[in-house]
Motif scaffolding. Structure first.
Motif, short mmCIF file in Angstrom:
data_model
loop_
_atom_site.label_atom_id
_atom_site.label_comp_id
_atom_site.label_asym_id
_atom_site.label_seq_id
_atom_site.Cartn_x
_atom_site.Cartn_y
_atom_site.Cartn_z
N ARG A 38 4.34 48.86 53.90
CA ARG A 38 4.90 48.25 52.69
C ARG A 38 6.32 48.78 52.50
NH1 ARG A 38 1.89 45.25 49.48
NH2 ARG A 38 3.35 45.49 47.74
N VAL A 39 7.22 47.89 52.17
CA VAL A 39 8.63 48.26 52.01
C VAL A 39 9.20 47.60 50.76
CG1 VAL A 39 9.11 48.65 54.45
CG2 VAL A 39 9.31 46.33 53.51
N THR A 40 10.34 48.10 50.34
CA THR A 40 11.05 47.49 49.21
C THR A 40 12.16 46.60 49.76
OG1 THR A 40 10.62 49.41 47.80
CG2 THR A 40 12.42 47.94 47.14
N GLY A 48 23.31 35.73 36.71
CA GLY A 48 22.78 35.00 35.57
C GLY A 48 21.39 34.45 35.83
N PHE A 49 21.02 34.32 37.12
CA PHE A 49 19.71 33.77 37.46
C PHE A 49 18.78 34.82 38.06
CE2 PHE A 49 22.11 29.87 37.04
CZ PHE A 49 21.19 29.02 36.45
N GLU A 50 19.01 36.09 37.68
CA GLU A 50 18.15 37.17 38.16
C GLU A 50 16.70 36.97 37.68
OE1 GLU A 50 22.33 38.80 37.69
OE2 GLU A 50 20.96 37.60 36.47
N GLN A 51 16.53 36.57 36.42
CA GLN A 51 15.18 36.38 35.89
C GLN A 51 14.47 35.22 36.59
OE1 GLN A 51 13.62 38.46 33.49
NE2 GLN A 51 11.91 37.34 34.39
N THR A 52 15.21 34.16 36.88
CA THR A 52 14.64 33.02 37.60
C THR A 52 14.14 33.44 38.97
OG1 THR A 52 16.15 31.49 36.47
CG2 THR A 52 15.15 30.71 38.50
N ALA A 53 14.96 34.25 39.67
CA ALA A 53 14.58 34.73 41.00
C ALA A 53 13.36 35.65 40.92
CB ALA A 53 15.75 35.46 41.65
N ARG A 58 7.42 36.65 41.76
CA ARG A 58 6.08 36.91 41.20
C ARG A 58 5.14 35.74 41.46
NH1 ARG A 58 9.40 38.40 36.50
NH2 ARG A 58 9.79 40.65 36.61
N GLU A 59 5.69 34.54 41.38
CA GLU A 59 4.87 33.33 41.53
C GLU A 59 4.44 33.11 42.98
OE1 GLU A 59 6.19 28.80 41.71
OE2 GLU A 59 6.42 29.61 39.69
N LYS A 60 5.39 33.27 43.93
CA LYS A 60 5.11 32.92 45.33
C LYS A 60 4.62 34.08 46.18
CE LYS A 60 8.36 29.04 45.37
NZ LYS A 60 9.59 28.46 45.97
N LEU A 61 5.03 35.31 45.84
CA LEU A 61 4.64 36.47 46.64
C LEU A 61 3.61 37.35 45.95
CD1 LEU A 61 8.15 37.59 48.01
CD2 LEU A 61 6.45 36.12 49.12
N ARG A 62 3.35 37.07 44.67
CA ARG A 62 2.43 37.89 43.88
C ARG A 62 2.85 39.35 43.88
NH1 ARG A 62 1.32 33.44 42.60
NH2 ARG A 62 -0.69 32.35 42.70
N SER A 63 4.16 39.58 43.82
CA SER A 63 4.70 40.95 43.82
C SER A 63 5.43 41.22 42.52
CB SER A 63 5.69 41.13 44.98
OG SER A 63 5.06 41.05 46.21
N SER A 64 5.35 42.47 42.07
CA SER A 64 6.15 42.85 40.91
C SER A 64 7.61 42.89 41.33
CB SER A 64 5.71 44.23 40.40
OG SER A 64 5.87 45.20 41.41
N CYS A 65 8.50 42.62 40.40
CA CYS A 65 9.92 42.50 40.73
C CYS A 65 10.75 43.20 39.66
CB CYS A 65 10.32 41.03 40.83
SG CYS A 65 11.99 40.77 41.43
N LYS A 66 11.74 43.95 40.12
CA LYS A 66 12.62 44.67 39.21
C LYS A 66 14.02 44.07 39.28
CE LYS A 66 14.64 48.54 40.31
NZ LYS A 66 14.95 49.93 40.69
N ILE A 74 18.00 41.84 42.79
CA ILE A 74 16.62 42.11 42.39
C ILE A 74 15.95 42.91 43.50
CG2 ILE A 74 16.41 40.03 40.95
CD1 ILE A 74 14.79 38.76 43.27
N TYR A 75 14.84 43.61 43.16
CA TYR A 75 14.11 44.42 44.13
C TYR A 75 12.61 44.18 43.95
CZ TYR A 75 18.56 46.81 44.73
OH TYR A 75 19.88 47.08 44.98
N PHE A 76 11.89 44.09 45.08
CA PHE A 76 10.44 43.89 45.00
C PHE A 76 9.78 44.49 46.24
CE2 PHE A 76 12.68 40.18 46.56
CZ PHE A 76 12.03 39.85 47.75
N ASP A 77 8.52 44.91 46.09
CA ASP A 77 7.76 45.51 47.19
C ASP A 77 6.89 44.45 47.85
OD1 ASP A 77 8.82 47.98 46.57
OD2 ASP A 77 7.17 48.51 45.23
N ILE A 78 6.83 44.50 49.19
CA ILE A 78 5.99 43.57 49.95
C ILE A 78 5.34 44.30 51.12
CG2 ILE A 78 7.41 41.54 49.41
CD1 ILE A 78 8.35 41.83 52.47
#
Length: 509
Positions: A38-40, A48-53, A58-66, A74-78
């Motif tokens: 698992r990596v970040t 401006g579209f950070e929240q959209t991304a 979250r929707e497509k990868l089921r990962s938490s996102c910061k 943005i950063y997320f673990d997978i």
């Protein structure tokens, strides 16, 4: 079939075979080593579209996102198995795997001490897992051939013009800026961070620091040695060093640690040193070419990024069977992105300029060809059409459109600020006519905020502003407005005038 179309088809065919070959390599690769890894992942997105991304992740990868404090990231673990899916995200521009994140980093007081710390940092980082991810990723990442050609040309010019003298820091920055502008000449909508300084480690500078003995021994094992470069992105005003100095010293330490060969243009590995105030993130790039370059083959003077187009479309939450119109489509970036992601809606791309309509039609045709090659059989097509029309007199029935998404002329490269004072009110009026009362919505991008605000103030009876997203486009401070169509029925101006005259006549009586 024209020569251009034939060449495009051949290129798409080559890319497809490369992708198929890459996927086979991925599937047959050694899963045992990395199946639990698992990596970040870090991603740059339109500002401006950070929240959209983050919502898409979250929707497509089921990962938490910061969402980073540094705008546009943005950063997320997978898990490594999801890496291919990451490349299919519609809202991200560039991807990198995080080596280490250093929060609240304490910079020393003098530049010499800070740069010394950067040199020592390279040998302390946990490179192993990120490099495994990079190795897996190289089997299917998109090659950035355009950038390499441009960099090679700029390197030749540097050799021709250079006389062996060292350039000062200002010249280096100027050259880097010019190269960046050249490499995106067809890409008007860029995403530079505010007060951000970007420098790339020049291979020639590093190589000159090495003695001839090291050089000769390296040439003997050249086939095994990776080529690399370091790119430093620095934002903040309290640093006593430049990004160029950080890239140079950190890059020198990376070279000593791995025994890699520095090469600015034909590199295998790009190491990223992202510095934002007191935060440092070291990463390894996973994309050589921005993922927003996916749909457009025929460019115009103001071609919109596909990632920005996706963000705008997502703002208005398209529903199945919605009719979505871009009345000033340009090259068709918005409706093409919409037809690709929301194929259960119907998309119309329109423009008053016949050249723009032709470009949009060619882009649609190229995408259909790509889909046919990918599926290996004739495609049923996409739910999209291109048409030439007058934005102020659309050939659409009143109240027949669910969503309007468009990039309005800024008055810079297209149109003029003076013309916008008449164009914007007329556009908003005609959009209110064709949009469904009560449920219709519009997402409009413009940099001419003063003119738009004035035009919207006179349309309060038909349009209600719901949300504003501030974006940085090619260094321009622009806004994306989400509007909701009120339930009030549209009244044609001529009928409105008759009604006013009738009221005045009654008052006189």
């Amino acid at each position: 079939m024209s020569d251009v179309q034939e060449a495009t088809n051949q290129l798409l065919d080559v890319n497809l075979h490369e992708n198929q070959r890459s996927i086979q390599v991925m599937e047959s690769g050694p899963k045992s080593e990395s199946e639990h890894l698992r990596v970040t992942i870090g991603a740059t997105v339109p500002t401006g579209f950070e929240q959209t991304a983050a919502d898409e992740v979250r929707e497509k990868l089921r990962s938490s996102c910061k969402i980073s404090k540094d705008r546009g990231k943005i950063y997320f673990d997978i898990s490594v198995e999801s890496l291919a899916q990451v490349h299919c995200l519609r809202s991200v521009d560039n991807l990198f795997v995080v080596v280490q994140e250093l929060k609240d980093y304490q910079f020393k007081e003098t530049k010499e001490e800070v740069l010394k710390d950067f040199e020592e940092l390279a040998g302390k980082l946990p490179w192993s897992d990120p490099l495994k991810v990079w190795k897996i990723n190289t089997s299917f990442k998109k090659k950035k051939t355009k950038r390499r050609k441009i960099n090679e040309n700029s390197s030749k010019e540097k050799i021709d013009n250079g006389r062996g003298d060292k350039r000062n820091e200002r010249d280096v920055k100027k050259e880097l800026t010019n190269n960046a502008l050249d490499s995106h000449i067809l890409d008007y909508y860029e995403n530079p961070a505010i007060r951000e300084e970007i420098s790339t480690l020049v291979g020639d500078d590093l190589a000159s620091c090495k003695n001839e003995t090291d050089e000769s021994s390296r040439e003997e094992t050249d086939t095994e040695v990776l080529k690399f470069r370091v790119t430093c992105n620095r934002a903040g005003e309290k640093h006593c060093f430049s990004s160029n100095e950080a890239a140079r010293d950190f890059g020198g330490a990376v070279q000593d640690y791995f025994k890699w060969k520095a090469d600015m243009t034909n590199f295998d590995v790009e190491v990223l040193l992202n510095i934002h105030d007191n935060e440092i993130i070291v990463g390894i790039a996973l994309t050589e070419e921005s993922l927003h370059r996916r749909n457009i083959t025929h460019f115009g003077p103001t071609t919109l990024r596909s990632t920005l187009a996706y963000g705008m479309l997502r703002l208005c939450a398209p529903q199945p069977t919605d009719i979505i119109v871009d009345p000033m489509c340009g090259t068709g970036a918005i409706p093409i992105e919409g037809a690709t992601e929301w194929s259960n809606c119907y998309h119309i791309a329109g423009d008053n300029n016949p050249l723009a309509v032709n470009r949009a039609a060619n882009n649609i045709s190229s995408l259909l060809t790509k889909n046919q090659i990918k599926e290996g059989k004739p495609s049923w097509g996409l739910p999209i059409d291109a048409i030439q029309w007058d934005i102020c007199n659309l050939p659409l029935r009143t109240g027949s459109v669910d969503i309007i998404v468009t990039d309005m002329p800024f008055g810079k490269r297209m149109g003029s600020k003076k013309r916008n004072w008449n164009l914007y009110p007329a556009c908003l009026r005609e959009m209110s006519r064709v949009c469904r009362p009560g449920t219709g919505r519009a997402v409009l991008l413009t940099q001419d905020k003063k003119c738009f605000t004035k035009a919207l103030s006179g349309m309060g009876h038909v349009w209600r502003k719901v949300h504003t997203v501030w974006v940085n486009i090619g260094g321009l401070h622009a806004a994306v407005y989400l509007l909701k169509r009120t339930s009030q029925a549209f009244v044609h101006p001529s009928e409105q005038d008759k009604e006013l005259l009738g009221n005045e006549y009654k008052n006189d009586e």
